[in-house]
Write an enzyme that holds these catalytic residues in place. Structure first.
Site, PDB file in Angstrom:
ATOM      1  CE  LYS A  77      -3.954   2.158   2.587  1.00 37.23           C
ATOM      2  NZ  LYS A  77      -4.751   1.834   3.634  1.00 37.23           N
ATOM      3  CB  SER A 152      -8.442   3.683   2.783  1.00 39.78           C
ATOM      4  OG  SER A 152      -7.203   3.256   3.742  1.00 39.78           O
ATOM      5  CB  SER A 176      -8.462   0.965   5.703  1.00 37.21           C
ATOM      6  OG  SER A 176      -9.054   2.192   5.647  1.00 37.21           O
TER       7      SER A 176
END
Lengths: 475, 486
Positions: A77, A152, A176
């Site tokens: 990420k 997210s 997330s």
């Protein structure tokens, strides 16, 4: 055809049966095919990956063991720092910034022989539930590209679901990792707060943030958790104990375990198809020998409000450093103050600004007690309630998300509806407990449904046992 | 050019406050940089000076993903200071103080807010006055901003440069209670505090390098009033002298305001050393909202009784105790003890006395003849031998002073030094002859001496000194003269 899970790949690379380079090229080919459509990555690091794969192959050739993730492609990420590789948090404000260090979790993956293939897209600074709040455009759900992958960590979830990498890393501040895992049909884990180092994770809500894995299988998620977990003296909130041994417990079954289905998270607001899959999961656990009961956690309804006060308050402070003075975007202006203001105005997207304002307000003189302090009280209340619940059950079960993946744009104009996507997941962050999402079939629209498993602090061994049982029950 | 904040509307007309009518109330906040090897929350060096932005690391620059880890040495020094100031050392927490300023890389400062590490202490001044200490807490220092162009002010500078070398250096903020009542007391407090900080090894105490920074809260009230007046905080005090001047100026300014029928407004004011006055920096209405909240990147700091007790056991003797010891063991006067301890000569004096030297004479030397910094190195045995030679008459006071200076400068054996200088004991038979001759040569002066005119004593002693080239002891000579006068 060779098995594509991380454990199988590592085994074949370690034995010399396949080369890390071949494994990498297979995955890069898959990325080349679907990435233009899905936009899972902010940055592909092919050159870096080829060098890392070659190094793994050389170690195998010279008789060394490159580690438990030998030659396994991983996607990271883009809010996790990677040395010399741009880390943007999907924000204009960090454009061009390259960290001079690797996050501890990145170091540990590399030391285990993993090969980073790229940095994945996210909602800007991890603020969002659909990956639509990225300054570089949304990521699409590999199962149905008209729909969001969740967020997210949508890029990391999509990367695993699309087979771009067997495992990836995300961060979970309020769901997330788990929510996009559910929406994309993969496994996603938020470990116990303090078991995985936050050093090198760009902070959003520091008391809530945890790094965790995405994987196609429960066993892969367990292995990656063990590799990245464990004490780090560079993170003061890292607990002294190592990460619990989970991999060796996956075959233990659930006979005799007590499972509680959370009443407040399965009723109103949850779509019937999702609720049906959660019931099916509970039934499967009962069939495997667990005792299943309904359990009420009344304070869970205060969770969302408390979460949006704590997370935004911490974010308002954590994001203050992006001011154009030292790194990233700078919008020139006649004075320092104006420069900071213009930089932040141009550099941050709407959702980030909204949360900075909410958090600043919550901490302001005269409002602190009414908002931030009250949120801290709710956290204590929730912790007490969960502690009480875990005296009668071993794990808790709920939907991960009240709905399956929604179409792009469906919730963009309505922050409150978007925030409600996190209603099932945020409580685990508020209390610091582990939780994970396990794919459990599809909803009415053929989109994946995730079942959330929650356990007390350091309860990962039991949580993973239950996850493995759910996985088996679908075969 | 230095920054010139807006002028205060009312300038004082008087220079001194009538202390029979008014009482000045002062409370000081002293920031001291702790003498650690590294910064409060990272391993970047804590080192004064150096090329700009060389003592830095990711945390110092507030890079994304960096995290603070508390420096154990800083905690140890904070505990040392806390115990030396008679504080309760307690379980404490860190908080974030949020405000935007370019010299603060994270745009928040990690400090201690509602639960500081040290609370409720006191500091005894040399005159015996005890000043309360409210708290002494840990926090990180900021960097330094230089504004280029536009007169060096942030408002209209061409550009600004930031040096983060100092950012993150550990500070201990020591908040004193408003127990001080004069500029002299304020100076004595800072001076004593500095001695304590140096004694426990927490700080080098250098005000000029910013290791010690003083913010001064001043208010005035009419004598007999119980309520405190409205206070003003004065910043930019860079020396003890400035502190005294700033207090006196500010007190006079406030008395003038009240006398003129105005009221004192709570303000932060800037001391301008060149102009000798304070000017308005900001008023309370314009003060920042720092939005303090618990620092989520750090855990509770609970040193535990074992650590605290170990530090307590290792504490050196503190200046106040050393003064008391000198008074008790050597009969020193209060001011004399203060001076001798300040010079660090108390151990020397005690050792010399233990070696047989006369306490009073030893202290007198320490007070008047040992201002040289090297005096602390003096060998106590030689010092004691010198005092003994002086007392048994082998050396005059003048000669003793000369020998002592040489001992400090080069060391050696006082007997040998005396011999080299030809300082030999004059026996009184030699003096007797000299004095008798002087009396017969100066009958008028002798008559005046016998009539009790003390002024001529100097004449006779001077003549004897001249004849003996200073070898005679003035006191002995005076004694012999008195004997003869009957």
């Amino acid at each position: 055809m060779t098995a594509g899970d991380a454990i199988s790949i590592a085994a074949s690379v370690r034995s010399g049966e396949r080369s890390a380079t071949d494994v990498l090229e297979e995955h890069l080919a898959r990325i080349a095919e679907r990435e233009p459509e899905l936009h899972a990555f902010n940055l592909l690091t092919e050159e870096h990956a080829r060098a890392a794969a070659t190094a793994v192959d050389e170690r195998v050739a010279s008789g060394d063991d490159p580690g438990p993730l030998a030659g396994v492609p991983v996607a990271i990420k883009d809010n996790i720092c990677t040395r010399g590789v741009a880390t943007t948090c999907s924000s204009r404000i960090l454009e061009g910034w390259k960290p001079p260090y690797d996050a501890t979790v990145v170091e540990r993956l590399a030391a285990a022989g993993a090969v980073m293939v790229g940095k994945t897209n996210l909602d800007e600074f991890a603020m969002g539930s659909s990956t639509e709040n990225s300054a570089f455009g949304p990521t699409r759900n590999p199962v149905d590209p008209t729909r969001v992958p969740g967020g997210s960590s949508g890029g990391s979830a999509a990367a695993v679901a699309a087979g771009f990498a067997p495992v990836s890393l995300g961060s979970d501040t309020g769901g997330s990792i788990r929510q996009p895992a559910a929406l994309c049909g993969v496994v996603g884990v938020k470990p116990t707060y303090g078991t995985v180092s936050r050093l090198g994770l760009v902070a959003f809500g520091s008391s809530l943030d945890q790094v965790g894995p995405f994987a196609a299988t429960v066993a892969d998620a367990a292995l990656v958790s063990e590799v990245i977990g464990g004490h780090d003296p560079g993170d003061s909130t890292s607990i002294a104990a190592g990460f619990p041994d989970v991999s060796s417990r996956l075959g233990d079954g659930v006979a005799g375990l007590r499972v509680g289905v959370v009443t407040e998270l399965t009723g109103e607001g949850t779509t019937p198809d999702v609720a049906a899959r959660v019931r099916a999961a509970a039934d499967a656990l009962a069939d495997a020998g667990a005792t299943v009961e309904e359990i009420s956690l009344p304070s869970v309804r205060y969770g969302l409000s408390a979460y949006y006060l704590v997370a935004t308050a911490e974010a308002s402070s954590n994001l203050a450093r992006y001011d154009g003075v030292r790194y990233g975007l700078r919008v020139e202006a006649p004075t320092t103050g104006e420069m900071m203001e213009l930089t932040r105005t141009e550099g941050f997207g709407d959702e980030v600004k909204r949360r900075i304002m909410l958090g600043t307000y919550a901490l302001s003189a005269g409002y602190y007690d009414a908002f931030y302090n009250k949120a801290l009280k709710v956290r204590r209340l929730l912790r007490n309630e969960f502690d009480a619940a875990y005296r009668s059950v071993d794990v808790l079960v709920s939907p991960t998300s009240p709905t399956t993946a929604f179409p792009l744009g469906a919730r963009s104009d309505d922050p409150m509806t978007m925030y409600l996507s996190d209603v099932c997941t945020i409580v685990s962050n508020l209390v610091g407990h582990p939780a994970m999402s396990v794919p459990y079939g599809e909803g009415d629209n053929d989109m994946p449904v995730g079942v959330q498993l929650m356990a007390p602090a350091l309860g990962e061994p039991t949580m993973f046992r239950v996850a493995a049982e759910l996985e088996r029950s679908l075969r | 050019m230095s920054p010139t904040p807006p002028m205060s509307p009312t300038q004082p007309t008087s220079t001194t406050v009538d202390l029979d009518v008014w009482e000045i109330v002062i409370g000081l906040e002293v920031h001291t940089e702790l003498a650690t090897a590294t910064k409060l929350f990272s391993s970047a060096p804590n080192h004064f000076g150096g090329e700009a932005n060389t003592n830095i690391d990711p945390l110092t620059l507030g890079l994304p993903g960096s995290l603070p880890v508390l420096n154990e040495q800083a905690v140890e020094l904070a505990i040392r200071v806390g115990l030396a100031l008679n504080c309760t050392v307690q379980r404490s927490t860190f908080a974030r103080k949020n405000y935007f300023y370019p010299d603060q890389s994270k745009n928040y400062q990690i400090s201690q807010f509602d639960l500081p590490i040290n609370v409720d202490g006191s500091l005894e001044l040399p005159d015996g006055k005890v000043v309360g200490i409210e708290r002494a807490h840990l926090e990180e220092d900021t960097g330094k901003t230089t504004h280029v162009g536009g007169g060096g002010r942030i408002h209209d500078a061409q550009h600004s440069l930031v040096d983060y070398n100092r950012a993150g250096v550990p500070l201990l903020e020591i908040v004193g209670r408003p127990d001080l009542r004069s500029a002299d007391e304020a100076r004595a407090y800072v001076s004593e505090l500095r001695s304590v900080l140096v004694a426990v090894g927490a700080s080098d105490g250098k005000m000029e390098e910013g290791s010690l920074r003083v913010d001064c809260n001043v208010s005035v009230r009419r004598r007999g009033e119980e309520e405190f007046g409205t206070r003003c905080e004065i910043k930019n005090i860079n020396s003890l002298r400035s502190l005294g001047r700033a207090v006196d100026y500010e007190a006079a300014r406030q008395v003038d305001l009240i006398t003129a029928g105005d009221r004192v407004e709570q303000q932060t004011r800037h001391w301008n050393e060149d102009e000798g006055r304070t000017t308005l920096l900001r008023s309370k209405e314009g003060s920042d909202d720092y939005r303090y909240f618990p620092e989520p990147d750090l855990v509770v700091l609970d040193p535990g009784s074992e650590w605290i007790e170990r530090v307590r056991a290792e504490l050196p003797m503190l200046p106040a105790d050393r003064r008391h010891r000198l008074v008790e063991q050597c009969g020193a006067g209060v001011e004399q003890a203060a001076l001798v301890v300040e010079r660090g000569l108390d151990e020397l004096c005690l050792a010399a006395v233990a070696a047989g030297a006369d306490a009073t004479r030893t202290l007198t030397h320490a007070e008047h003849n040992l201002s040289d910094g090297r005096s602390v190195e003096l060998d106590p045995g030689s010092f004691a031998a010198l005092v003994k030679m002086e007392l048994d008459g082998s050396l005059s006071a003048t000669q003793a002073k000369t020998v002592l200076a040489e001992l400090v400068a080069h060391g050696g054996d006082p007997t040998e030094i005396a011999a080299v200088h030809g300082f030999e004991a004059m026996d009184s038979s030699e003096l007797d002859g000299l004095i008798d001759a002087l009396i017969s040569n100066h009958p008028d002066e002798w008559q005046r001496f016998c009539d009790g005119d003390g002024k001529v004593t100097g004449f006779f002693v001077g003549q004897v000194m001249k004849a003996t080239q200073g070898k005679a002891d003035g006191k002995v000579v005076t004694g012999l003269l008195r004997d003869r006068a009957g």
